[in-house]
Design a protein around this motif. Structure first.
Motif, PDB file in Angstrom:
ATOM      1  N   HIS A  37       0.648  -1.438   0.330  1.00 19.38           N
ATOM      2  CA  HIS A  37      -0.139   0.050  -0.116  1.00 19.38           C
ATOM      3  C   HIS A  37       0.599   1.156  -0.121  1.00 19.38           C
ATOM      4  O   HIS A  37       0.574   2.071   0.588  1.00 19.38           O
ATOM      5  CB  HIS A  37      -0.647  -0.420   0.767  1.00 19.38           C
ATOM      6  CG  HIS A  37      -1.648  -0.927   1.285  1.00 19.38           C
ATOM      7  ND1 HIS A  37      -3.018  -0.451   0.078  1.00 19.38           N
ATOM      8  CD2 HIS A  37      -1.565  -2.243   1.282  1.00 19.38           C
ATOM      9  CE1 HIS A  37      -3.948  -2.408   0.542  1.00 19.38           C
ATOM     10  NE2 HIS A  37      -3.074  -2.968   0.764  1.00 19.38           N
ATOM     11  N   VAL A  52      -3.481  -0.295   7.861  1.00 19.27           N
ATOM     12  CA  VAL A  52      -4.337  -0.698   6.785  1.00 19.27           C
ATOM     13  C   VAL A  52      -5.580  -1.140   7.461  1.00 19.27           C
ATOM     14  O   VAL A  52      -5.586  -2.269   7.758  1.00 19.27           O
ATOM     15  CB  VAL A  52      -3.794  -1.862   5.764  1.00 19.27           C
ATOM     16  CG1 VAL A  52      -4.760  -1.417   4.446  1.00 19.27           C
ATOM     17  CG2 VAL A  52      -2.105  -0.747   4.745  1.00 19.27           C
ATOM     18  N   TYR A  54      -9.061  -2.472   6.114  1.00 18.94           N
ATOM     19  CA  TYR A  54      -9.886  -2.896   5.640  1.00 18.94           C
ATOM     20  C   TYR A  54     -11.598  -3.643   5.526  1.00 18.94           C
ATOM     21  O   TYR A  54     -11.695  -4.269   5.566  1.00 18.94           O
ATOM     22  CB  TYR A  54      -9.247  -4.251   5.307  1.00 18.94           C
ATOM     23  CG  TYR A  54      -7.766  -4.416   4.477  1.00 18.94           C
ATOM     24  CD1 TYR A  54      -7.970  -4.240   3.002  1.00 18.94           C
ATOM     25  CD2 TYR A  54      -7.042  -4.725   4.840  1.00 18.94           C
ATOM     26  CE1 TYR A  54      -6.648  -4.377   2.817  1.00 18.94           C
ATOM     27  CE2 TYR A  54      -5.715  -5.244   4.607  1.00 18.94           C
ATOM     28  CZ  TYR A  54      -5.649  -4.807   3.318  1.00 18.94           C
ATOM     29  OH  TYR A  54      -4.077  -4.867   3.377  1.00 18.94           O
ATOM     30  N   GLN A  78      -7.617   4.257  -0.554  1.00 23.13           N
ATOM     31  CA  GLN A  78      -7.214   3.674  -1.663  1.00 23.13           C
ATOM     32  C   GLN A  78      -7.635   2.961  -2.228  1.00 23.13           C
ATOM     33  O   GLN A  78      -8.543   1.807  -1.888  1.00 23.13           O
ATOM     34  CB  GLN A  78      -5.078   2.871  -1.068  1.00 23.13           C
ATOM     35  CG  GLN A  78      -5.044   3.833  -0.529  1.00 23.13           C
ATOM     36  CD  GLN A  78      -3.681   2.573   0.000  1.00 23.13           C
ATOM     37  OE1 GLN A  78      -3.128   2.079  -0.181  1.00 23.13           O
ATOM     38  NE2 GLN A  78      -2.342   3.744  -0.052  1.00 23.13           N
ATOM     39  N   VAL A  96      -4.046   3.804   6.039  1.00 23.25           N
ATOM     40  CA  VAL A  96      -4.528   3.911   4.831  1.00 23.25           C
ATOM     41  C   VAL A  96      -5.999   3.310   5.420  1.00 23.25           C
ATOM     42  O   VAL A  96      -5.908   2.154   6.234  1.00 23.25           O
ATOM     43  CB  VAL A  96      -3.483   2.768   3.850  1.00 23.25           C
ATOM     44  CG1 VAL A  96      -4.551   2.346   2.751  1.00 23.25           C
ATOM     45  CG2 VAL A  96      -2.327   3.511   3.497  1.00 23.25           C
ATOM     46  N   SER A  98      -8.683   0.792   2.827  1.00 22.83           N
ATOM     47  CA  SER A  98      -8.543   0.582   1.787  1.00 22.83           C
ATOM     48  C   SER A  98      -9.762   0.014   1.039  1.00 22.83           C
ATOM     49  O   SER A  98     -10.452  -1.256   2.392  1.00 22.83           O
ATOM     50  CB  SER A  98      -7.390  -1.036   1.193  1.00 22.83           C
ATOM     51  OG  SER A  98      -7.823  -1.257   0.120  1.00 22.83           O
ATOM     52  N   ALA A 100     -10.344  -2.399  -1.003  1.00 22.26           N
ATOM     53  CA  ALA A 100     -10.182  -3.911  -1.594  1.00 22.26           C
ATOM     54  C   ALA A 100     -10.925  -4.537  -1.341  1.00 22.26           C
ATOM     55  O   ALA A 100     -11.879  -5.831  -2.259  1.00 22.26           O
ATOM     56  CB  ALA A 100      -8.973  -4.412  -1.608  1.00 22.26           C
TER      57      ALA A 100
END
Ligand code: FAD
Ligand code: ZN
Length: 472
Positions: A37, A52, A54, A78, A96, A98, A100
């Motif tokens: 990342h 990070v 998620y 991100q 971060v 994310s 995803a």
């Protein structure tokens, strides 16, 4: 602001708070895993984040932001990390978020032609699912296999088919956004016509994550084209290209792509990808064009007759019309060499300027001359989605950061003089913010700062992006 990098105890407290809202497996602090990342495709500085998150649901995204605002913790959002402006690269002690794992296609409305999808769905996967249901999502760009639709909306992505279907802004009907203070703003409108006051979704499209995190989108679909024709034309001049695009837009409403490549781009791309040159002779300009329709034979006849006429008048010097899907792929490969070229010309300066068509030829000539003179050992390649005035310039390799900066100054000053936009599709991020004044007035910048302060008073979300520092 809390500095989780320098204060392990603060990081531990934040981690515990986030783990109380999400599952442990959704919070990663391992530097080996977090290294994925560190940044996007641009040359902006990269940094492995300390943490990070998620999230798997829109509510969890909002909850992460609520916790971060409570802790005064800065966050960077991100998507697929294919950006070319450095906006998703972690800075200072940012953690971060994310998208995803927020990656489900929730609903496909095959009657109305809309799709409701979570922000982390990969563009190529969305397009495939929509196609399987007999509809079409027309946004298409080289990074299709990795970029996410949330990232596409955040950057107001453009790509190859804007000439016919518009940019992401035209394709989004509704949005859901998590605000920096943890509120979830659900605006999942599904109808095309909706005149009910300020259309708030437009604040977030193209804002590059500075005002909120996009969590879900309602996208407008088109009828699925069942026939496509592709041709590569060699042209004697840029002027001929402007005539050709005018003529084809008039005569072929199914025209969906008109991608220009100056000779250097096509030749270098072919060399880097190991492709044979398409024509026996060299030409100054090449155009890759595509139509999307429903009647294969009628499409081909119409295209061939127009191109035949253009050959007779000398507007076109040579042409290859694809006879099969494989042929079409082979022709697109010249334009799609951009992925390899970005790797080959690293460290590069990459531009996505918008230039008025009438000023484009002189722009390419003068900027090309100036770059050749100042940087004779580098390649300076010109190409773009010229049907909509979007010119790309790729210059590299520039080993010295100062030389990268010098190229930026040359290109943006010329863009300002031509009355153009310093970013037609990739966004501002961190790499262009000091040049934003070329395209936006002081009054516009002041209003953007007020909006940022209104929605993110603590400055926790994607701080220090897009907007340049205020003059002191
Ligand atoms: P990221 O790179 O992860 O992020 C981009 C920005 O959006 C960052 O500021 C990030 O913080 C923010 N962001 C990401 N997701 C969200 C979210 N859910 N909510 C709020 N903010 C968010 N672009 C074009 O427009 N046209 C092209 O033709 C094109 N071709 C490309 C070809 C190649 C080979 C490559 C590498 C890139 C290309 N790009 C192109 C650039 C890039 O693919 C686009 O900008 C894309 O839209 C970025 O999506 P992403 O998910 O990768 O976003
Ligand atoms: Zn582009």
């Amino acid at each position: 602001m809390l500095d989780v990098v320098r204060h392990p105890a603060a990081l531990a407290r934040l981690e515990a708070a986030l783990k109380s809202a999400l599952e442990s497996s959704q919070i990663v602090c391992d530097p080996g895993l977090a290294a994925a990342h560190a940044g996007d495709w641009s040359e902006a500085p990269r940094k492995t984040p300390a943490l990070v998150a998620y999230p798997r649901t829109p509510r969890q995204v909002a909850e992460v932001l609520r916790i971060c605002s409570e802790y005064g913790q800065q966050v960077v959002v991100q998507g697929g990390l294919t950006g070319l402006a450095g906006g998703a690269n972690p800075m200072a002690s940012e953690i971060v978020v994310s998208l995803a794992r927020l990656n489900a296609v929730e609903e496909l409305d095959t009657v109305g032609g809309t799709v409701l999808a979570q922000a982390g769905v990969i563009l190529e996967e969305l397009a495939a699912q929509v196609e399987a249901a007999g509809w079409y999502f027309p946004l298409d760009l080289g990074a299709r296999g990795s970029c996410q639709i949330g990232g596409n909306a955040a950057t107001n992505a453009g790509g190859n088919r804007v000439i016919r279907f518009g940019t992401m802004r035209e394709l989004v009907l509704g949005l859901e956004v998590a605000l920096p203070d943890g509120r979830l703003l659900t605006m999942l409108n599904r109808v095309t016509k909706n005149t009910t006051g300020i259309d708030l979704k437009h604040l977030f499209i193209g804002a590059e994550g500075t005002l909120g995190v996009i969590t879900r989108l309602v996208l407008k679909l088109s009828p699925l084209p069942t026939a496509s024709t592709t041709a590569l034309c060699a042209l004697p001049s840029f002027d001929a290209a402007t005539q050709l695009v005018r003529e084809l837009r008039r005569a072929l409403p199914s025209l969906s792509a008109f991608e220009l490549m100056w000779a250097d781009y096509l030749e270098t791309g072919a060399q880097v990808c190991g492709l044979r040159l398409p024509f026996d002779a060299a030409h100054p300009i090449y155009v890759l064009l595509e139509t999307l329709g429903t009647d294969e034979e009628a499409e081909r006849i119409a295209l061939e007759s127009r191109l035949g006429a253009a050959l007779e008048t000398g507007m076109v010097s040579d042409v290859i019309v694809a006879q099969s899907m494989d042929d079409a792929r082979r022709l697109w490969a010249y334009r799609e060499s951009i992925g390899e070229l970005l790797g080959h010309l690293k460290p590069f300066a990459a531009f996505d300027v918008g230039i008025p068509m009438a000023a484009m030829d002189a722009f390419v000539e003068s900027v090309g001359d100036e770059l050749d003179r100042r940087f004779p050992n580098q390649r300076h390649l010109f190409f773009g989605h010229i049907g909509d005035g979007n010119l790309h310039v790729l210059s590299g390799p520039h080993m010295a950061p100062e030389s990268l900066h010098e190229v930026e100054r040359v290109v943006y000053a010329a863009t300002g003089r031509a009355g153009g936009s310093i970013s037609a599709e990739h966004g501002i991020g961190v790499v262009k913010k000091e040049f934003l004044h070329w395209s936006r007035s002081d009054e516009e910048l002041a209003l953007m700062r007020s909006l940022k302060a209104l929605l993110d008073p603590q400055g926790i979300l994607n701080a220090e992006r897009v907007l340049p520092h205020e003059p002191t």
